[in-house]
Structure formats: structure tokens, C-alpha cells
Design a protein around this motif. Structure first.
Motif, PDB file in Angstrom:
ATOM      1  N   CYS A 177       0.673  -1.071   0.155  1.00 46.32           N
ATOM      2  CA  CYS A 177      -0.038   0.003   0.155  1.00 46.32           C
ATOM      3  C   CYS A 177       1.031   1.353   0.018  1.00 46.32           C
ATOM      4  O   CYS A 177       1.790   1.386   1.025  1.00 46.32           O
ATOM      5  N   VAL A 178       0.632   2.022  -0.898  1.00 41.73           N
ATOM      6  CA  VAL A 178       1.275   3.341  -0.864  1.00 41.73           C
ATOM      7  C   VAL A 178       0.627   4.475  -0.570  1.00 41.73           C
ATOM      8  O   VAL A 178      -0.438   4.794  -1.266  1.00 41.73           O
ATOM      9  N   PRO A 179       0.729   5.043   0.621  1.00 42.94           N
ATOM     10  CA  PRO A 179      -0.055   6.523   1.070  1.00 42.94           C
ATOM     11  C   PRO A 179       0.201   7.521   0.342  1.00 42.94           C
ATOM     12  O   PRO A 179       1.257   7.728  -0.274  1.00 42.94           O
ATOM     13  N   ALA A 180      -0.749   8.294   0.183  1.00 41.76           N
ATOM     14  CA  ALA A 180      -0.487   9.557  -0.649  1.00 41.76           C
ATOM     15  C   ALA A 180      -1.187  10.721   0.106  1.00 41.76           C
ATOM     16  O   ALA A 180      -2.334  10.622   0.590  1.00 41.76           O
ATOM     17  N   ALA A 181      -0.276  11.910   0.433  1.00 43.53           N
ATOM     18  CA  ALA A 181      -0.881  13.106   1.127  1.00 43.53           C
ATOM     19  C   ALA A 181      -0.926  14.083   0.190  1.00 43.53           C
ATOM     20  O   ALA A 181      -0.278  14.385  -0.822  1.00 43.53           O
ATOM     21  N   LEU A 182      -2.045  14.931   0.271  1.00 49.27           N
ATOM     22  CA  LEU A 182      -1.991  16.290  -0.725  1.00 49.27           C
ATOM     23  C   LEU A 182      -2.648  17.526   0.340  1.00 49.27           C
ATOM     24  O   LEU A 182      -3.031  17.258   1.516  1.00 49.27           O
ATOM     25  N   ASN A 183      -2.725  18.608  -0.598  1.00 44.84           N
ATOM     26  CA  ASN A 183      -3.366  19.835   0.160  1.00 44.84           C
ATOM     27  C   ASN A 183      -4.249  20.386  -0.977  1.00 44.84           C
ATOM     28  O   ASN A 183      -4.410  21.926  -0.616  1.00 44.84           O
ATOM     29  N   SER A 184      -4.833  19.597  -1.573  1.00 43.98           N
ATOM     30  CA  SER A 184      -5.899  20.005  -2.534  1.00 43.98           C
ATOM     31  C   SER A 184      -6.948  20.998  -2.075  1.00 43.98           C
ATOM     32  O   SER A 184      -7.413  21.745  -2.824  1.00 43.98           O
TER      33      SER A 184
END
Length: 255
Positions: A177-184
Motif C-alpha cells: 500500500c502506497v499512502p498519498a498526502a495532498l493539500n488540494s
């Protein structure tokens, strides 16, 4: 000025959707990769419009953390923009969507032709089993499943509400599992018209192995995504203080 730019962007966004849906009609006969190519074109054009009209630039980080083989990409979900940046960055992508979308004129045909996972939410007791079975088939095709562990868009700073379905998928399939963070959510927030300028970042984090039990897996997943998301939000606000109203105090100080 931001109001006018945002209005122009919104008009162009929907015009592009109509143009591409019509232009992609021949791809329906070929399906699969042909439709995915048009979906990525939609993402590229939308991101270009955001940049040139609203001054929103998109930066991808951690692309080296995306494996060559099958994987689950578990992402924070703050905005419509998330779907676009993820389908652009993640090759051979698969999303999960509610079956009702199959009945939308033309759009539903593209979803079916693009090999996405349709679920029947009326069968509540079996939804997760549907997803696991479909995910196994997609992984066998060397595809990557993009999932939003909170299930729906959450505003910047809202308390996280993670659901354990992603842990079940990883446990049942054995993929990483590859976590992904963002600030969209600062730049394309839900139920907001204005698109303020700045740098939207999506960051792919180091993979989590499938060896953890469900509780520990969810604890690690949430901690990694939320910590990185808070960092990206704070980074954007430090660069442009006008974004501070969208970045609530809860979002910047949440432990």
C-alpha cells in the motif's frame, strides 16, 4: 479578479469535459488503454487550465515510491482535483465507483470501458467482498487500485475518519500500500467557487507492507497520511498567508 478567474476556469472545465467526451467516442470501441489515454488528457488539460487561468500549479513528489507492479494507492481526499492528479500520476489505474454512475449518459459507458470497479451499494453486507474479488482480478492484470480510505472528500482540517476497508484489501491480496498526502482542499475546496493561486502538492509516501494486522495497519496509514497532509497544508500557508482561512486552526494543530 479571483472571482472572474475562477468563473472562467469553471466554464472552461465543463467545456473541456464535453469536448473530450465527444472526441473520445471512437475509443469506446477499443476500450481499456484508449479510454485511459483520454482520461489522462482530461487531467492534463484541467491542470493546465488551473495553472494558466487561476495560477494553481501542481507538483508531484515521491513518484519513486510507486511500484512497477500492482499496489493499493491510499490517498487523502479533499477535492475533485484529487481524482485528476492521481489518474495522471498512477499508470494502469483503477478506481472504485458506485454502480449508479453506470447509468449516466455516455460517462457511464466510459467508466465501464475503462475497466473500473463498479459496486452495488444496495448489497451492504457484501460490498467489501465485491471490492476484494474485483481488486484481485485487477492486480492479476498488473493494475493499481486507487482508494480514498475516508470514503468521501473531507475539508482541510476536518478530523480524519478512516475506514478499515483498505486494510482488508491489502490483507486479502498481499499487495503493498502506497499512502498519498495532498493539500488540494486549499485550491479546489468542496462547495467553494474560488480557486486561489498557489502550489497544490500530491506526495506519494513510502509503501506499507501487507504484514501488519488490521489495527496496526490503519494506525500507520492514518498517521503517515495525516502527518504529511498537515505538513503540505502548513507549507502552502507559509508561502501564501492568504490561504490561511482555508487551513483551519484544527488542521494545522491537530495531533
Amino acid at each position: 479578479m479571483r472571482l472572474l478567474r475562477s468563473a472562467l476556469f469553471n466554464v472552461c472545465f465543463y467545456v473541456v469535459i464535453v469536448i473530450l467526451m465527444l472526441a473520445a467516442l471512437p475509443a469506446l470501441a477499443r476500450g481499456g488503454d484508449a479510454i485511459e489515454s483520454h482520461a489522462r488528457r482530461w487531467a492534463r488539460w484541467t491542470i493546465a487550465l488551473l495553472d494558466h487561468i487561476c495560477g494553481v500549479k501542481v507538483e508531484f513528489r515521491g513518484l519513486e515510491n510507486l511500484p512497477a507492479g500492482p499496489a493499493v494507492v491510499a490517498a487523502k481526499h479533499q477535492s475533485t482535483l484529487d481524482v485528476l492528479v492521481l489518474l495522471l500520476a498512477v499508470r494502469r489505474f483503477t478506481f472504485i465507483y458506485k454502480r449508479e454512475l453506470d447509468f449516466l449518459p455516455l460517462f457511464g459507458a466510459y467508466l465501464r470501458g475503462c475497466r473500473q470497479i463498479s459496486i452495488d451499494r444496495s448489497k451492504r453486507a457484501g460490498v467489501l467482498s465485491q471490492i476484494v474479488t474485483a481488486a484481485k482480478a485487477k492486480f492479476a492484470e498488473n493494475r493499481r487500485l486507487i482508494i480514498f480510505p475516508e470514503g468521501t472528500r473531507r475539508p482541510v482540517g476536518a478530523p480524519p475518519v478512516y475506514k478499515g476497508g483498505v486494510a482488508r484489501i491489502v490483507e486479502a491480496t498481499g499487495v503493498i500500500c502506497v499512502p498519498a498526502a495532498l493539500n488540494s482542499g486549499l485550491f479546489w475546496p468542496r462547495h467553494r467557487f474560488i480557486r486561489p493561486p498557489g502550489k497544490m502538492v500530491v506526495e506519494f509516501l513510502p509503501p506499507i507492507s501487507s504484514g501488519l494486522d488490521k489495527d496496526n495497519f490503519m494506525r500507520v496509514l492514518q498517521a503517515q497520511i495525516e502527518t504529511a497532509t498537515d505538513r503540505l497544508v502548513a507549507e502552502a500557508v507559509d508561502t501564501d498567508a492568504s490561504l490561511a482561512p482555508a487551513a483551519t486552526e484544527a488542521g494545522l494543530s491537530r495531533s
